[in-house]
Structure formats: C-alpha cells, structure tokens
Design a protein around this motif. Structure first.
Motif, PDB file in Angstrom:
ATOM      1  N   PRO A 138      33.406   1.315  65.661  1.00 52.30           N
ATOM      2  CA  PRO A 138      34.840   1.017  65.711  1.00 52.30           C
ATOM      3  C   PRO A 138      35.466   1.604  66.965  1.00 52.30           C
ATOM      4  CG  PRO A 138      34.423   2.787  64.155  1.00 52.30           C
ATOM      5  CD  PRO A 138      33.080   2.278  64.580  1.00 52.30           C
ATOM      6  N   CYS A 139      36.521   0.960  67.446  1.00 51.22           N
ATOM      7  CA  CYS A 139      37.292   1.479  68.578  1.00 51.22           C
ATOM      8  C   CYS A 139      38.706   1.734  68.070  1.00 51.22           C
ATOM      9  CB  CYS A 139      37.304   0.482  69.731  1.00 51.22           C
ATOM     10  SG  CYS A 139      38.141   1.099  71.225  1.00 51.22           S
ATOM     11  N   ARG A 140      39.209   2.951  68.282  1.00 52.17           N
ATOM     12  CA  ARG A 140      40.526   3.320  67.783  1.00 52.17           C
ATOM     13  C   ARG A 140      41.331   4.008  68.892  1.00 52.17           C
ATOM     14  NH1 ARG A 140      38.805   0.449  64.495  1.00 52.17           N
ATOM     15  NH2 ARG A 140      38.333   0.851  62.297  1.00 52.17           N
ATOM     16  N   ARG A 141      42.637   3.778  68.883  1.00 50.65           N
ATOM     17  CA  ARG A 141      43.511   4.518  69.791  1.00 50.65           C
ATOM     18  C   ARG A 141      43.781   5.874  69.153  1.00 50.65           C
ATOM     19  NH1 ARG A 141      47.437   2.975  73.862  1.00 50.65           N
ATOM     20  NH2 ARG A 141      48.746   4.785  74.290  1.00 50.65           N
ATOM     21  N   LEU A 142      43.127   6.897  69.661  1.00 49.96           N
ATOM     22  CA  LEU A 142      43.246   8.236  69.095  1.00 49.96           C
ATOM     23  C   LEU A 142      44.069   9.167  69.966  1.00 49.96           C
ATOM     24  CD1 LEU A 142      39.548   8.784  67.929  1.00 49.96           C
ATOM     25  CD2 LEU A 142      41.485   7.919  66.588  1.00 49.96           C
ATOM     26  N   LEU A 143      44.426   8.725  71.175  1.00 51.55           N
ATOM     27  CA  LEU A 143      45.128   9.586  72.130  1.00 51.55           C
ATOM     28  C   LEU A 143      46.446   8.971  72.566  1.00 51.55           C
ATOM     29  CD1 LEU A 143      42.012  10.487  74.290  1.00 51.55           C
ATOM     30  CD2 LEU A 143      43.350  12.158  72.982  1.00 51.55           C
ATOM     31  N   GLU A 144      47.459   9.806  72.696  1.00 55.59           N
ATOM     32  CA  GLU A 144      48.729   9.430  73.287  1.00 55.59           C
ATOM     33  C   GLU A 144      48.924  10.276  74.535  1.00 55.59           C
ATOM     34  OE1 GLU A 144      50.661   7.047  72.362  1.00 55.59           O
ATOM     35  OE2 GLU A 144      49.776   6.561  70.409  1.00 55.59           O
ATOM     36  N   THR A 179      37.001   5.791  71.750  1.00 55.54           N
ATOM     37  CA  THR A 179      38.401   5.717  72.160  1.00 55.54           C
ATOM     38  C   THR A 179      38.466   5.766  73.679  1.00 55.54           C
ATOM     39  OG1 THR A 179      40.624   6.565  71.674  1.00 55.54           O
ATOM     40  CG2 THR A 179      38.913   8.202  72.132  1.00 55.54           C
ATOM     41  N   TRP A 180      39.661   5.844  74.231  1.00 61.88           N
ATOM     42  CA  TRP A 180      39.822   5.853  75.691  1.00 61.88           C
ATOM     43  C   TRP A 180      40.925   6.824  76.074  1.00 61.88           C
ATOM     44  CZ3 TRP A 180      41.537   2.245  72.331  1.00 61.88           C
ATOM     45  CH2 TRP A 180      42.898   1.915  72.349  1.00 61.88           C
ATOM     46  N   ALA A 181      40.909   7.229  77.346  1.00 57.60           N
ATOM     47  CA  ALA A 181      41.974   8.066  77.899  1.00 57.60           C
ATOM     48  C   ALA A 181      43.048   7.122  78.436  1.00 57.60           C
ATOM     49  CB  ALA A 181      41.426   8.955  79.006  1.00 57.60           C
ATOM     50  N   PRO A 182      44.163   6.948  77.731  1.00 60.70           N
ATOM     51  CA  PRO A 182      45.133   5.932  78.134  1.00 60.70           C
ATOM     52  C   PRO A 182      45.789   6.227  79.470  1.00 60.70           C
ATOM     53  CG  PRO A 182      45.987   7.273  76.338  1.00 60.70           C
ATOM     54  CD  PRO A 182      44.557   7.649  76.506  1.00 60.70           C
ATOM     55  N   THR A 183      46.044   5.172  80.223  1.00 63.79           N
ATOM     56  CA  THR A 183      46.769   5.309  81.474  1.00 63.79           C
ATOM     57  C   THR A 183      48.246   5.510  81.168  1.00 63.79           C
ATOM     58  OG1 THR A 183      47.087   4.309  83.659  1.00 63.79           O
ATOM     59  CG2 THR A 183      47.232   2.822  81.762  1.00 63.79           C
ATOM     60  N   SER A 184      49.039   5.768  82.193  1.00 67.63           N
ATOM     61  CA  SER A 184      50.472   5.990  81.977  1.00 67.63           C
ATOM     62  C   SER A 184      51.148   4.674  81.580  1.00 67.63           C
ATOM     63  CB  SER A 184      51.122   6.541  83.239  1.00 67.63           C
ATOM     64  OG  SER A 184      51.113   5.575  84.268  1.00 67.63           O
ATOM     65  N   PRO A 185      52.234   4.733  80.815  1.00 64.08           N
ATOM     66  CA  PRO A 185      52.951   3.513  80.443  1.00 64.08           C
ATOM     67  C   PRO A 185      53.376   2.679  81.648  1.00 64.08           C
ATOM     68  CG  PRO A 185      53.706   5.347  79.102  1.00 64.08           C
ATOM     69  CD  PRO A 185      52.813   5.922  80.151  1.00 64.08           C
ATOM     70  N   ARG A 186      53.765   3.341  82.724  1.00 60.58           N
ATOM     71  CA  ARG A 186      54.183   2.599  83.919  1.00 60.58           C
ATOM     72  C   ARG A 186      53.016   1.810  84.506  1.00 60.58           C
ATOM     73  NH1 ARG A 186      54.493   3.412  89.521  1.00 60.58           N
ATOM     74  NH2 ARG A 186      53.583   5.502  89.361  1.00 60.58           N
ATOM     75  N   ARG A 187      51.860   2.449  84.595  1.00 61.07           N
ATOM     76  CA  ARG A 187      50.688   1.745  85.128  1.00 61.07           C
ATOM     77  C   ARG A 187      50.285   0.580  84.230  1.00 61.07           C
ATOM     78  NH1 ARG A 187      50.040   2.435  90.432  1.00 61.07           N
ATOM     79  NH2 ARG A 187      49.831   4.628  91.028  1.00 61.07           N
ATOM     80  N   PHE A 200      47.474  15.099  76.802  1.00 59.42           N
ATOM     81  CA  PHE A 200      47.296  14.132  75.726  1.00 59.42           C
ATOM     82  C   PHE A 200      47.563  14.784  74.377  1.00 59.42           C
ATOM     83  CE2 PHE A 200      44.457  12.642  79.111  1.00 59.42           C
ATOM     84  CZ  PHE A 200      44.840  11.317  79.217  1.00 59.42           C
ATOM     85  N   ARG A 201      47.959  13.965  73.422  1.00 61.49           N
ATOM     86  CA  ARG A 201      48.060  14.364  72.027  1.00 61.49           C
ATOM     87  C   ARG A 201      47.136  13.451  71.224  1.00 61.49           C
ATOM     88  NH1 ARG A 201      52.513  12.374  70.761  1.00 61.49           N
ATOM     89  NH2 ARG A 201      53.184  11.674  72.818  1.00 61.49           N
ATOM     90  N   ALA A 202      46.381  14.057  70.324  1.00 64.72           N
ATOM     91  CA  ALA A 202      45.430  13.277  69.508  1.00 64.72           C
ATOM     92  C   ALA A 202      45.979  13.090  68.106  1.00 64.72           C
ATOM     93  CB  ALA A 202      44.087  13.983  69.449  1.00 64.72           C
ATOM     94  N   LEU A 252      41.347  15.974  71.532  1.00 62.80           N
ATOM     95  CA  LEU A 252      40.559  15.523  70.384  1.00 62.80           C
ATOM     96  C   LEU A 252      39.949  16.710  69.637  1.00 62.80           C
ATOM     97  CD1 LEU A 252      38.838  12.501  72.118  1.00 62.80           C
ATOM     98  CD2 LEU A 252      40.438  12.346  70.199  1.00 62.80           C
ATOM     99  N   ALA A 253      39.460  17.683  70.400  1.00 65.79           N
ATOM    100  CA  ALA A 253      38.865  18.864  69.769  1.00 65.79           C
ATOM    101  C   ALA A 253      39.905  19.630  68.951  1.00 65.79           C
ATOM    102  CB  ALA A 253      38.254  19.764  70.836  1.00 65.79           C
ATOM    103  N   SER A 254      41.152  19.627  69.421  1.00 67.38           N
ATOM    104  CA  SER A 254      42.207  20.330  68.686  1.00 67.38           C
ATOM    105  C   SER A 254      42.468  19.707  67.323  1.00 67.38           C
ATOM    106  CB  SER A 254      43.503  20.337  69.511  1.00 67.38           C
ATOM    107  OG  SER A 254      44.119  19.056  69.527  1.00 67.38           O
TER     108      SER A 254
END
Length: 213
Positions: free
Chosen positions: A121-127, A90-98, A148-150, A179-181
């Motif tokens: 597999p690649c999944r969006r796991l973080l918001e 997965t990835w650490a998403p950038t801000s919506p504005r960016r 972030f929220r996972a 993610l650990a949470s």
C-alpha cells in the motif's frame, strides 16, 4: 498543433525515454548506498543522462519517465533486501507552492509506482510544514532541512520513504525522524544521489562489496 514526445534524457523524438538512455541508466551503478541504520538507498548517480531524466520529471513535466525511475528504485531496494518486512510506502512531500507550479508531486508519483511494483500500500503519512523549498537553497540552508509531521500512530510499521533526489540528505532524514516519532521504522530511499556531495550517513556500496569479497 501536434505535440511530439521526446526522450527526457537526450530530447530525441520518440518515447518518453529512448533505448540508448535506458541502457545508460542501467549501466550507471549508484556511487553511494546504505539501506540500514537510517541510510539512503540510491538508485542512480545524479549525473549525466540520469540527471537529465530526473530533471525532466521534476521540472519539465515528463511524468511518463516516473515508471522507469520507480522500477530502478525497486530494483535497488530488492537488491539490498530492504524490501523484506516492509509494510507501507510513502513519500517526502514537496512544498505546496511547488506542487501548484508543477501540477503534481514527483515524490508521490514515484512512491505510488514503487508501491504498486512491490505489491504494497502507498499512504500519505507526512505533512510538510510551511517553509521554503529546498530547491535553490545553499548547502548550509539545505542541511537545516524542511520539517515534517507524521500521522497517524504507526506502531512499529516499517515504512519505505521515496524522494526524487538526495543531495545533503536533510529532507529524507527529517521525514524519517517524523515517522520515527510516531513509532515507525523508516527505510529511506531516493531515485538519485549527488556524487559530488556525499550525505554524511551514506557509505560506498563498492567499498562494502570489496571488503566482503
């Protein structure tokens, strides 16, 4: 109008990254590394040609270099053995504005290429919670990091988190904590590390090698 492709590292006309810059990246070993205990696996030192190439991807829409940078991340991950037992990338998403400004999320682009090369597999796991971008913030502000929220529950799966640049390490640490949470075992990775400012949880690869010798 004819648009000329130029190297992201030196701006020479030709491919997305020229042969000279490719060799420059291969010849620059990462200054810092730790693939375990929540550490950061760094593929490149964020300086010289490497810095130019990463900035080209991040700010100048040089998306074509993403494949090359992702390949360097994969090499480092495999070199450390951190790929063993991985379940998902997965990835650490950038801000919506960016993301709106750039038209893409460079972390996602890299993560999807890394996953493909690792056969995972690649999944969006973080918001990412709404808040300011890390770019342009002071070191003290960066250390507080984004939040972030996972999702969903990850039940012990081993997750490789990809980001483009690590400076203080706050973004990757926040991503890993989220993610650990949810029950995951995060493995943190970055394309580039800033050598002048060393994240507190990162140790020198060369020192470890010399002790092992």
């Amino acid at each position: 109008m004819i648009f000329e492709t130029r190297c992201a590292g030196c701006d020479t006309p030709g491919g997305a990254i020229c042969t000279v810059c490719r060799f420059a990246l291969l010849g620059r070993a990462p200054r810092h590394h730790d693939g375990h205990d929540g550490g950061v696996i760094a593929a490149l030192a964020f300086t010289g040609r490497a810095r130019d190439v990463v900035i080209g991807l991040k700010y100048r829409n040089r998306r074509a270099v993403g494949r090359h940078l992702a390949g360097l991340v994969v090499n480092r991950v495999v070199e450390t053995g951190a790929h063993q037992g991985l379940d998902v990338v997965t990835w650490a998403p950038t801000s919506p504005r960016r993301r709106r400004e750039r038209g893409f999320d460079q972390g996602e682009l890299l993560a999807r290429t890394v996953a493909r090369q690792l056969g995972l597999p690649c999944r969006r796991l973080l918001e990412r919670d709404t808040g300011p971008s890390q770019t342009g913030r002071s070191r003290a502000e960066r250390l507080r990091g984004p939040r972030f929220r996972a999702r969903p529950e990850l039940g012990g799966r081993r997750v490789l988190v990809v980001d483009d640049v690590v400076t203080t390490g706050a973004t990757l640490q926040a991503a890993g904590a989220a993610l650990a949470s949810r029950g995951a075992e995060p493995v943190l990775a970055a394309v580039a590390a800033t050598p002048e400012r060393r994240p507190a949880n990162v140790v020198e690869l060369r020192a470890r090698r010399s002790h092992a010798a």
